[in-house]
Design a protein around this motif. Structure first.
Motif, PDB file in Angstrom:
ATOM      1  N   TRP A  22      32.481  31.026  33.720  1.00  0.00           N
ATOM      2  CA  TRP A  22      33.939  30.952  33.843  1.00  0.00           C
ATOM      3  C   TRP A  22      34.473  31.177  35.241  1.00  0.00           C
ATOM      4  N   LEU A  23      33.619  31.662  36.146  1.00  0.00           N
ATOM      5  CA  LEU A  23      34.083  31.847  37.520  1.00  0.00           C
ATOM      6  C   LEU A  23      32.909  31.775  38.485  1.00  0.00           C
ATOM      7  N   ARG A  24      33.084  30.957  39.531  1.00  0.00           N
ATOM      8  CA  ARG A  24      32.177  30.947  40.683  1.00  0.00           C
ATOM      9  C   ARG A  24      33.042  31.226  41.911  1.00  0.00           C
ATOM     10  N   ALA A  56      33.875  43.726  41.084  1.00  0.00           N
ATOM     11  CA  ALA A  56      33.914  43.449  39.656  1.00  0.00           C
ATOM     12  C   ALA A  56      33.653  44.754  38.909  1.00  0.00           C
ATOM     13  N   SER A  57      33.879  44.724  37.597  1.00  0.00           N
ATOM     14  CA  SER A  57      33.622  45.902  36.782  1.00  0.00           C
ATOM     15  C   SER A  57      32.888  45.498  35.514  1.00  0.00           C
ATOM     16  N   HIS A  58      32.298  46.474  34.857  1.00  0.00           N
ATOM     17  CA  HIS A  58      31.580  46.214  33.614  1.00  0.00           C
ATOM     18  C   HIS A  58      32.526  45.818  32.480  1.00  0.00           C
ATOM     19  N   GLN A  59      33.819  46.033  32.670  1.00  0.00           N
ATOM     20  CA  GLN A  59      34.813  45.555  31.699  1.00  0.00           C
ATOM     21  C   GLN A  59      35.137  44.075  31.896  1.00  0.00           C
ATOM     22  N   ALA A  70      51.406  46.188  53.710  1.00  0.00           N
ATOM     23  CA  ALA A  70      51.395  45.085  54.661  1.00  0.00           C
ATOM     24  C   ALA A  70      51.148  43.791  53.884  1.00  0.00           C
ATOM     25  N   PRO A  71      51.510  42.627  54.436  1.00  0.00           N
ATOM     26  CA  PRO A  71      51.391  41.368  53.702  1.00  0.00           C
ATOM     27  C   PRO A  71      49.985  41.141  53.143  1.00  0.00           C
ATOM     28  N   PHE A  72      49.917  40.766  51.852  1.00  0.00           N
ATOM     29  CA  PHE A  72      48.630  40.605  51.185  1.00  0.00           C
ATOM     30  C   PHE A  72      48.645  39.459  50.197  1.00  0.00           C
ATOM     31  N   ASN A  73      47.452  38.986  49.871  1.00  0.00           N
ATOM     32  CA  ASN A  73      47.173  38.120  48.724  1.00  0.00           C
ATOM     33  C   ASN A  73      46.191  38.861  47.835  1.00  0.00           C
ATOM     34  N   LEU A  74      46.449  38.892  46.543  1.00  0.00           N
ATOM     35  CA  LEU A  74      45.572  39.599  45.610  1.00  0.00           C
ATOM     36  C   LEU A  74      45.301  38.710  44.404  1.00  0.00           C
ATOM     37  N   LEU A  75      44.029  38.566  44.082  1.00  0.00           N
ATOM     38  CA  LEU A  75      43.599  37.832  42.892  1.00  0.00           C
ATOM     39  C   LEU A  75      42.977  38.844  41.942  1.00  0.00           C
ATOM     40  N   ILE A  76      43.503  38.920  40.716  1.00  0.00           N
ATOM     41  CA  ILE A  76      42.936  39.823  39.717  1.00  0.00           C
ATOM     42  C   ILE A  76      42.819  39.090  38.388  1.00  0.00           C
ATOM     43  N   GLY A  77      41.924  39.574  37.535  1.00  0.00           N
ATOM     44  CA  GLY A  77      41.818  38.978  36.213  1.00  0.00           C
ATOM     45  C   GLY A  77      40.523  39.309  35.534  1.00  0.00           C
ATOM     46  N   ASP A  78      40.249  38.535  34.497  1.00  0.00           N
ATOM     47  CA  ASP A  78      39.037  38.697  33.702  1.00  0.00           C
ATOM     48  C   ASP A  78      38.705  37.343  33.085  1.00  0.00           C
ATOM     49  N   GLN A  79      37.875  37.347  32.054  1.00  0.00           N
ATOM     50  CA  GLN A  79      37.413  36.092  31.460  1.00  0.00           C
ATOM     51  C   GLN A  79      38.555  35.288  30.840  1.00  0.00           C
TER      52      GLN A  79
END
Length: 261
Positions: A15-17, A57-60, A111-120
Motif C-alpha cells: 500500500w505504500l512505497r 513508522a510504528s508497529h501500529q 516554522a514552515p513545514f510539510n507533514l505527511l501522516i497516515g496508515d494503511q
C-alpha cells in the motif's frame, strides 16, 4: 528531510512505497534508524538536538514524513520543533483527522513545514505555509520537497519518473533511488529566496557539500503484514557510512481509537 517521493495504493497488498533523502547540516547530531528506547513502538531516525524525527513508522502501522518549506523569514521567532509533529503522530493512538484538526489550531507556532501522516487506510497532508491547510492524499505517485505537495521542481519531476520505473522493489532499492547529484541548469531553478549558489546546490536530489548535504536516504515498503525501512547514512563527501534495515510487524488496528494522537 528535503525530498520525498511515494506511491500510495490503499487497498493493495503493497500500500505504500517511499523514497526519501534527508538534507541537514552535518554538525547537527543525529541517531540512526532504530526502535526508540522511550517508545519501542516507533522505528525512526532521531534528531538529537530537538528529539523529533523526519521519517518513521510504528508497529501500529502509522507512518510520518516531514520536510521544511523553504521560505526565508517566515514563521515565528522562536518556533516549536517540527520534528516533534512526526514523532507525536507515530507515538499516538487517535485518528489522523483528529490529529491534523488539532494541529491546524496551533500550526503557526512552527516554522514552515510539510507533514505527511497516515496508515494503511488513509494518508493526510498538512502544511502551515502560506497558511494552515490539510487534505486527504489521493492514490498514486506524489512528491514532497521544500514547497507544497507535488510542486513540479526538476528534482521532484525526476523522482516521480524514477519511482514509476520500478516494478517490484525493496526498501533497499528505494533508499538508493534519489541519486542525482548534479544541480539543474539555472534556467530551471525555482526562486525560493535563498542566494543563487544555494538555489543551485539545493536543486540536486542528492546534495554534497562540506557543511550541508544529504545525511541519509531511506526506503520504505508497507504491506498488509509489515513495514520495512532501509536507511543509508552518508558523510559530507557523499560517501556511504552505514546502512540499516528494520522490519516492523504490524499490530491489529484499534478501530475504537478516536482521540487526538
Amino acid at each position: 528531510m528535503c525530498l520525498i517521493v511515494f506511491d500510495w495504493q490503499p487497498g493493495q497488498p503493497c500500500w505504500l512505497r517511499m523514497a526519501a533523502n534527508r538534507d541537514e547540516f552535518h554538525r547537527r547530531p543525529t541517531a540512526p534508524l532504530q526502535p526508540w528506547q522511550d517508545n519501542p513502538a516507533i522505528v525512526a531516525g532521531r534528531d538529537l538536538e530537538q528529539g523529533g524525527t523526519w521519517l518513521g513508522a510504528s508497529h501500529q502501522g502509522r507512518i510520518a514524513a516531514l520536510t521544511n518549506v523553504r521560505a526565508p523569514g517566515a514563521g515565528p521567532q522562536q518556533p516549536l520543533s517540527r520534528g516533534l509533529l512526526a514523532s507525536r503522530w507515530l507515538g499516538g493512538h487517535g485518528s489522523a483527522e483528529t490529529f491534523v484538526s488539532e494541529l491546524i489550531d496551533n500550526a503557526g507556532e512552527y516554522a514552515p513545514f510539510n507533514l505527511l501522516i497516515g496508515d494503511q487506510q488513509q494518508l493526510l497532508y498538512v502544511t502551515n505555509y502560506p497558511k494552515p491547510h490539510w487534505q486527504v492524499v489521493s492514490p498514486g505517485v506524489h512528491t514532497m520537497s521544500n514547497a507544497a505537495l507535488n510542486t513540479p521542481w526538476p528534482k521532484t519531476r525526476l523522482a516521480s519518473k524514477q519511482i514509476l520505473q520500478l516494478d517490484q522493489c525493496s526498501a533497499q532499492t528505494l533508499a538508493h533511488l534519489l541519486d542525482r547529484r548534479q544541480p539543474w541548469p539555472d534556467q530551471e531553478l525555482p526562486a525560493t529566496g535563498v542566494p543563487p549558489e544555494w538555489e543551485r546546490m539545493l536543486s540536486a536530489q542528492f546534495i554534497v557539500s562540506p557543511a550541508y548535504g544529504t545525511r541519509c536516504s531511506t526506503g520504505l515498503v508497507a504491506t498488509e503484514q509489515s513495514i520495512t525501512l532501509h536507511e543509508i547514512s552518508w558523510n559530507a563527501a557523499g560517501e556511504q557510512q552505514a546502512s540499516n534495515e528494520q522490519q516492523l510487524a504490524l499490530l491489529k488496528r484499534d478501530n475504537h481509537a478516536d482521540s487526538g494522537g
